[in-house]
Design a protein around this motif. Structure first.
Motif, PDB file in Angstrom:
ATOM      1  N   PRO A 116       0.828  -1.199   0.000  1.00  9.80           N
ATOM      2  CA  PRO A 116       0.000   0.000   0.000  1.00  9.80           C
ATOM      3  C   PRO A 116       0.856   1.239   0.000  1.00  9.80           C
ATOM      4  N   PRO A 117       0.419   2.317  -0.677  1.00 12.01           N
ATOM      5  CA  PRO A 117       1.225   3.520  -0.746  1.00 12.01           C
ATOM      6  C   PRO A 117       1.342   4.183   0.614  1.00 12.01           C
ATOM      7  N   ASN A 118       2.468   4.814   0.870  1.00 12.97           N
ATOM      8  CA  ASN A 118       2.663   5.588   2.076  1.00 12.97           C
ATOM      9  C   ASN A 118       3.625   6.706   1.768  1.00 12.97           C
ATOM     10  N   SER A 119       3.818   7.589   2.737  1.00 13.41           N
ATOM     11  CA  SER A 119       4.654   8.766   2.507  1.00 13.41           C
ATOM     12  C   SER A 119       6.089   8.374   2.203  1.00 13.41           C
ATOM     13  N   HIS A 120       6.548   7.284   2.824  1.00  9.71           N
ATOM     14  CA  HIS A 120       7.921   6.847   2.566  1.00  9.71           C
ATOM     15  C   HIS A 120       8.091   6.454   1.107  1.00  9.71           C
ATOM     16  N   ASN A 121       7.121   5.699   0.567  1.00 12.00           N
ATOM     17  CA  ASN A 121       7.198   5.299  -0.833  1.00 12.00           C
ATOM     18  C   ASN A 121       7.189   6.505  -1.761  1.00 12.00           C
ATOM     19  N   GLU A 122       6.390   7.515  -1.428  1.00 12.14           N
ATOM     20  CA  GLU A 122       6.288   8.684  -2.287  1.00 12.14           C
ATOM     21  C   GLU A 122       7.617   9.425  -2.398  1.00 12.14           C
ATOM     22  N   TYR A 123       8.384   9.452  -1.315  1.00 10.74           N
ATOM     23  CA  TYR A 123       9.646  10.177  -1.327  1.00 10.74           C
ATOM     24  C   TYR A 123      10.788   9.350  -1.927  1.00 10.74           C
ATOM     25  N   THR A 124      10.620   8.061  -2.015  1.00 10.03           N
ATOM     26  CA  THR A 124      11.688   7.211  -2.558  1.00 10.03           C
ATOM     27  C   THR A 124      11.434   6.762  -3.984  1.00 10.03           C
ATOM     28  N   MET A 125      10.164   6.599  -4.373  1.00 10.82           N
ATOM     29  CA  MET A 125       9.873   6.044  -5.685  1.00 10.82           C
ATOM     30  C   MET A 125      10.239   6.985  -6.828  1.00 10.82           C
ATOM     31  N   VAL A 126       9.982   8.292  -6.656  1.00  9.05           N
ATOM     32  CA  VAL A 126      10.288   9.238  -7.735  1.00  9.05           C
ATOM     33  C   VAL A 126      11.791   9.329  -8.002  1.00  9.05           C
ATOM     34  N   PRO A 127      12.637   9.535  -6.960  1.00  7.27           N
ATOM     35  CA  PRO A 127      14.089   9.519  -7.230  1.00  7.27           C
ATOM     36  C   PRO A 127      14.570   8.187  -7.800  1.00  7.27           C
ATOM     37  N   ALA A 128      14.001   7.089  -7.297  1.00  2.65           N
ATOM     38  CA  ALA A 128      14.397   5.775  -7.814  1.00  2.65           C
ATOM     39  C   ALA A 128      14.018   5.631  -9.286  1.00  2.65           C
ATOM     40  N   ALA A 129      12.825   6.125  -9.651  1.00  6.31           N
ATOM     41  CA  ALA A 129      12.394   6.047 -11.050  1.00  6.31           C
ATOM     42  C   ALA A 129      13.290   6.898 -11.946  1.00  6.31           C
ATOM     43  N   LEU A 130      13.660   8.087 -11.475  1.00  5.79           N
ATOM     44  CA  LEU A 130      14.557   8.943 -12.255  1.00  5.79           C
ATOM     45  C   LEU A 130      15.915   8.276 -12.453  1.00  5.79           C
ATOM     46  N   TYR A 131      16.427   7.684 -11.405  1.00  4.41           N
ATOM     47  CA  TYR A 131      17.727   7.015 -11.498  1.00  4.41           C
ATOM     48  C   TYR A 131      17.662   5.820 -12.448  1.00  4.41           C
ATOM     49  N   LEU A 132      16.618   5.006 -12.312  1.00  6.49           N
ATOM     50  CA  LEU A 132      16.489   3.835 -13.176  1.00  6.49           C
ATOM     51  C   LEU A 132      16.317   4.242 -14.638  1.00  6.49           C
ATOM     52  N   GLY A 133      15.555   5.307 -14.875  1.00 11.64           N
ATOM     53  CA  GLY A 133      15.386   5.778 -16.254  1.00 11.64           C
ATOM     54  C   GLY A 133      16.688   6.258 -16.857  1.00 11.64           C
ATOM     55  N   PHE A 134      17.474   7.003 -16.079  1.00 11.70           N
ATOM     56  CA  PHE A 134      18.765   7.487 -16.574  1.00 11.70           C
ATOM     57  C   PHE A 134      19.702   6.323 -16.866  1.00 11.70           C
ATOM     58  N   ALA A 135      19.778   5.367 -15.936  1.00 12.77           N
ATOM     59  CA  ALA A 135      20.665   4.224 -16.129  1.00 12.77           C
ATOM     60  C   ALA A 135      20.218   3.363 -17.307  1.00 12.77           C
ATOM     61  N   ALA A 136      18.897   3.177 -17.431  1.00 10.41           N
ATOM     62  CA  ALA A 136      18.385   2.344 -18.521  1.00 10.41           C
ATOM     63  C   ALA A 136      18.688   2.948 -19.878  1.00 10.41           C
ATOM     64  N   SER A 137      18.652   4.283 -19.971  1.00 12.49           N
ATOM     65  CA  SER A 137      18.945   4.926 -21.256  1.00 12.49           C
ATOM     66  C   SER A 137      20.363   4.619 -21.707  1.00 12.49           C
ATOM     67  N   LEU A 138      21.309   4.645 -20.779  1.00 12.56           N
ATOM     68  CA  LEU A 138      22.697   4.322 -21.124  1.00 12.56           C
ATOM     69  C   LEU A 138      22.834   2.857 -21.525  1.00 12.56           C
ATOM     70  N   ILE A 139      22.170   1.994 -20.777  1.00 12.52           N
ATOM     71  CA  ILE A 139      22.270   0.556 -21.044  1.00 12.52           C
ATOM     72  C   ILE A 139      21.700   0.212 -22.412  1.00 12.52           C
TER      73      ILE A 139
END
Length: 345
Positions: free
Chosen positions: A11-34
């Motif tokens: 279930p969503p919570n405040s902790h997920n909201e603060y971690t998921m967006v930075p994690a998504a940005l990082y994964l997107g950047f890394a995936a583009s290079l890969i």
């Protein structure tokens, strides 16, 4: 297995909201290079293999891409079977199951990273490489930007972009709309993993088969047209005929559609990678960068707008998109095949 887990297990919570967006940005950047590196390296290896063994370059590029995308698509089969087991009780599984799933993902990533260290450098003749280390940082950035933007001045890339965009559109449709609007009402939450496993299995099989039949632009056009036709059948079925039914057929129809959509995805992945490798010999990195830019952009757009549009609207947009994409690709094959032949002669 990055796309295997199609549902949010916690279930969503405040902790997920603060971690998921930075994690998504990082994964997107890394995936583009890969992904750009993957497309460039695989094309370079295929060309080198064809030259060393005196084989037809287009056939080798098609076979290599078919084998790669077949292996890649198998992650959806394996990963969704895991999620199916995790969701078998319909409650999303427990913390131990989720932990096990992420341990498997971490192990897969570690194995892939380790194997990557054993890859050999392959330099294609006549291909422009990245900026030399002696260049200044500013000139290196400018050179890289020019390398990425240069394909946009090529009419061939402009005619391929609609098909690239549609490939991202249909992937996002499967992950976001198809599972929510078609699979879940018919099979329930636990059935999502099973249907996506079917999707991944047919995606992998079709990738292998399509790669084996790829040899030149004409074969690519025929295969792409076939894959697009199969997806058009599914879209029209959903738009005009499909309705939720009980019984055996009510369970079979979503699985059948998942299989047909998987076939289309396998076609687009293998054939787009092959045609970019064949046509853009001197700017492979830029071509594959455009591939991921347009494909990822359409995926993002679908996820952003899907809460605000109906399934029927989405289907109409996809039908219009696939018609435009295939028409542009056919225009490429009819009017630019002579130019293509000269680049591979």
């Amino acid at each position: 297995m990055q796309n295997a887990l199609v549902l949010n297990l916690d279930p969503p919570n405040s902790h997920n909201e603060y971690t998921m967006v930075p994690a998504a940005l990082y994964l997107g950047f890394a995936a583009s290079l890969i992904w750009v590196g993957q497309g460039t390296y695989l094309t370079s290896v295929a060309r080198s293999h064809a030259k060393n063994y005196q084989l037809h370059e287009g056939t080798v590029i098609g076979s290599f891409n078919g084998e790669f995308w077949g292996m890649f698509a198998s992650h959806q089969f394996v990963g969704n079977l895991l999620s199916l087991g995790l969701l078998r009780d319909g409650k999303g599984g427990g913390t131990s199951g989720t932990t096990l799933l992420f341990v498997v993902f971490l192990g897969s990533m570690t194995l892939g990273t380790t194997l990557m260290c054993f890859l050999n450098r392959r330099d294609g003749e006549g291909e422009e490489g990245p900026p030399k280390p002696s260049d200044s940082f500013y000139s290196s950035v400018v050179s890289l930007l020019e390398l990425v933007i240069a394909p946009l001045y090529d009419k061939r890339m402009l005619l391929i972009i609609p098909l690239i965009a549609y490939s991202g559109l249909q992937q996002a449709f499967v992950w976001a709309e198809f599972t929510k609007e078609i699979v879940s009402p018919a099979l329930g939450m636990p059935g999502v993993g099973g249907s996506m496993a079917v999707y991944g299995a047919f995606d992998a099989i079709c990738s292998l088969i399509a790669g084996r039949f790829t040899s030149d632009l004409s074969s690519i056009t025929l295969i792409v047209s076939g894959g697009a036709l199969i997806q058009v059948v599914v879209l029209l079925w959903l738009l005009l005929k499909y309705s939720l039914t009980a019984g055996l057929f009510g369970s079979i129809y979503p699985l059948l559609m998942a299989a047909m959509l998987g076939i289309g995805d396998g076609v687009f992945n293998t054939q787009l990678s092959a045609v970019l490798g064949m046509l853009f010999r001197h700017d492979t990195e830029g071509a594959f960068a455009q591939f991921k830019v347009w494909q990822s952009a359409t995926i993002a757009v679908v996820f952003f707008v899907s809460p605000y549009i109906t399934l029927q609207t989405m289907l109409l947009v996809m039908l219009a998109s696939v018609v435009i994409a295939v028409a542009a690709f056919l225009f490429l094959t009819v009017h630019l095949e002579k130019a293509f032949s000269s680049t591979t002669s």
